[in-house]
Design a protein around this motif. Structure first.
Motif, PDB file in Angstrom:
ATOM      1  N   LEU A  94       0.826  -1.209   0.000  1.00  0.00           N
ATOM      2  CA  LEU A  94       0.000   0.000   0.000  1.00  0.00           C
ATOM      3  C   LEU A  94       0.862   1.262   0.000  1.00  0.00           C
ATOM      4  CD1 LEU A  94      -3.010  -0.653   2.414  1.00  0.00           C
ATOM      5  CD2 LEU A  94      -3.094  -0.101  -0.015  1.00  0.00           C
ATOM      6  N   ALA A  95       1.933   1.257   0.794  1.00  0.00           N
ATOM      7  CA  ALA A  95       2.822   2.422   0.855  1.00  0.00           C
ATOM      8  C   ALA A  95       3.425   2.724  -0.506  1.00  0.00           C
ATOM      9  CB  ALA A  95       3.922   2.187   1.885  1.00  0.00           C
ATOM     10  N   GLU A  96       3.726   1.681  -1.268  1.00  0.00           N
ATOM     11  CA  GLU A  96       4.304   1.851  -2.593  1.00  0.00           C
ATOM     12  C   GLU A  96       3.293   2.455  -3.563  1.00  0.00           C
ATOM     13  OE1 GLU A  96       7.453   1.155  -5.545  1.00  0.00           O
ATOM     14  OE2 GLU A  96       7.255   1.666  -3.425  1.00  0.00           O
ATOM     15  N   GLU A  97       2.019   2.192  -3.341  1.00  0.00           N
ATOM     16  CA  GLU A  97       0.974   2.680  -4.243  1.00  0.00           C
ATOM     17  C   GLU A  97       0.534   4.110  -3.921  1.00  0.00           C
ATOM     18  OE1 GLU A  97      -2.099  -0.183  -3.675  1.00  0.00           O
ATOM     19  OE2 GLU A  97      -1.120  -1.736  -4.892  1.00  0.00           O
ATOM     20  N   ALA A 128       2.179   5.922   2.551  1.00  0.00           N
ATOM     21  CA  ALA A 128       3.311   6.535   1.853  1.00  0.00           C
ATOM     22  C   ALA A 128       3.895   7.666   2.695  1.00  0.00           C
ATOM     23  CB  ALA A 128       2.868   7.061   0.492  1.00  0.00           C
ATOM     24  N   SER A 129       3.021   8.438   3.325  1.00  0.00           N
ATOM     25  CA  SER A 129       3.473   9.516   4.204  1.00  0.00           C
ATOM     26  C   SER A 129       4.210   8.962   5.422  1.00  0.00           C
ATOM     27  CB  SER A 129       2.272  10.347   4.657  1.00  0.00           C
ATOM     28  OG  SER A 129       2.655  11.349   5.562  1.00  0.00           O
ATOM     29  N   LEU A 130       3.678   7.880   5.991  1.00  0.00           N
ATOM     30  CA  LEU A 130       4.327   7.252   7.143  1.00  0.00           C
ATOM     31  C   LEU A 130       5.707   6.731   6.774  1.00  0.00           C
ATOM     32  CD1 LEU A 130       4.400   6.068   9.994  1.00  0.00           C
ATOM     33  CD2 LEU A 130       3.105   4.097   9.125  1.00  0.00           C
ATOM     34  N   SER A 131       5.806   6.032   5.649  1.00  0.00           N
ATOM     35  CA  SER A 131       7.092   5.511   5.200  1.00  0.00           C
ATOM     36  C   SER A 131       8.092   6.649   4.995  1.00  0.00           C
ATOM     37  CB  SER A 131       6.917   4.725   3.904  1.00  0.00           C
ATOM     38  OG  SER A 131       8.147   4.223   3.445  1.00  0.00           O
ATOM     39  N   ASN A 132       7.630   7.739   4.412  1.00  0.00           N
ATOM     40  CA  ASN A 132       8.491   8.894   4.186  1.00  0.00           C
ATOM     41  C   ASN A 132       8.955   9.511   5.501  1.00  0.00           C
ATOM     42  OD1 ASN A 132       9.555  11.129   2.370  1.00  0.00           O
ATOM     43  ND2 ASN A 132       8.178  12.296   3.689  1.00  0.00           N
TER      44      ASN A 132
END
Length: 268
Positions: free
Chosen positions: A148-151, A196-200
Motif C-alpha cells: 500500500l505504501a508503494e501505491e 506513503a506519508s508514514l514511510s516517508n
C-alpha cells in the motif's frame, strides 16, 4: 552424526537463524510468536547442534532450549555480521563508516577498522511502520502495508515545500517535506497515501539522525541493514534518495537482515 553450527538472532519481532551445511550457508526467519515452531524446525533439520545466540530474547531461548549455547552481545554480532557480508560481496570501504540497523527500532554503529561502537538508537523503525500503519488503515499484515505504501502519494498527506511557495520560486527542492501529515485533516487521501506519508516520515527521521551521526564521526559511507527494508521499496527508496542528496554513499547489503545471526554463527 555431523554436528552443525547455527547462529540465532532473536529480536523483538523476528527470530533469524543461520547455519552451514555441506559448505553452504542457509538462512531462515520466523515471527517471534512462532518461536517454538522455529526451534522445532531447526532441531529437525539439524539434530546435532552447536548454537550461538544474540538478540534481546537470546537468554530466554538459551534457558529454555539450548543451555550449552554461547551468548554473544547483540551489537557485536551485528557489526561482525555486517563486516562478513561486506567482504563476501567484495565491497571495500577504506575509511570509517556507519552501520544503520533498521529493525523494530533503529540502531547506529560507527566502525573504525576492527572496532565498532553503538552510538545512537531510536524507536523509529519497522515497529513504527507496522504499528502506526495498522492504526492509520484497516491492514495488519506488514507485507500488505508495504504494498500500500508503494501505491500511495505522500504529497496528499504531507505538506510539501512547493505547497508553501506555490507560484514563487522555492529555495530548495519543492518535493521535500515541509511538515509530515500536515494535510491529515483533508479527506481526499487514501490508506495508501497515509502509508506513503508514514514511510516517508520514517525514512526522513532515520536520514536526519544518520546525517548528524556522520557529521560528528566524520564518515561519508553508510551501510544499511535490518529486516525493515526487506520487501519495503518505499522505505528503501526514500533512504537512498535522502542520503545521496546529503552526499552520503549508501550500501544495502544482500542478506543484511541476518547480520546478527551471522555474527553469532561466526563466534561459535
Amino acid at each position: 552424526m555431523q554436528q552443525i553450527t547455527a547462529g540465532i538472532d532473536a529480536g523483538g519481532s523476528l527470530i533469524k537463524i543461520v547455519y552451514q551445511e555441506k559448505g553452504r550457508m542457509h538462512f531462515k526467519k520466523f515471527s517471534i510468536n512462532k518461536l517454538d515452531s522455529a526451534i522445532s524446525w531447526l532441531k529437525t533439520v539439524a539434530p546435532s547442534l552447536k548454537v550461538s545466540l544474540a538478540g534481546g530474547k537470546a537468554m530466554a531461548i538459551q534457558n529454555k532450549y539450548f543451555q550449552d549455547s554461547i551468548l554473544i552481545p547483540e551489537f557485536q554480532a551485528t557489526c561482525d555480521g555486517a563486516r562478513f557480508l561486506l567482504a563476501k560481496e567484495n565491497i571495500s570501504i577504506e575509511e570509517n563508516y556507519l552501520i544503520v540497523n533498521i529493525g523494530t527500532g533503529t540502531s547506529w554503529h560507527v566502525v573504525n577498522g576492527d572496532k565498532a561502537e553503538r552510538i545512537l538508537g531510536s524507536g523509529m523503525g519497522g515497529g513504527t511502520f507496522t504499528g502506526l500503519g495498522s492504526l492509520l488503515t484497516q491492514v495488519q499484515d506488514y507485507q500488505l502495508l508495504t504494498i500500500l505504501a508503494e501505491e500511495g502519494n505522500k504529497g496528499k498527506v504531507d505538506m510539501l515545500v512547493k505547497d508553501i511557495y506555490e507560484t514563487a520560486a522555492s529555495p530548495i527542492n519543492g518535493e521535500l517535506t515541509a511538515a509530515n501529515f500536515a494535510k491529515g485533516k483533508k479527506l481526499n487521501h487514501t490508506e495508501a497515501d497515509r502509508l506513503a506519508s508514514l514511510s516517508n516520515m520514517i525514512a526522513e527521521t532515520i536520514v536526519l539522525l544518520t546525517s548528524q551521526a556522520a557529521a560528528i564521526h566524520h564518515v561519508k559511507s553508510v551501510v544499511i541493514i535490518g529486516t525493515s527494508i526487506i520487501g519495503n521499496p518505499s522505505l528503501k527508496r526514500g533512504l537512498e534518495f535522502y542520503l545521496n542528496m546529503l552526499g552520503l554513499s549508501t550500501v544495502f547489503l544482500e542478506k543484511g537482515e541476518y547480520c546478527g545471526a551471522i555474527g553469532a554463527y561466526l563466534s561459535v
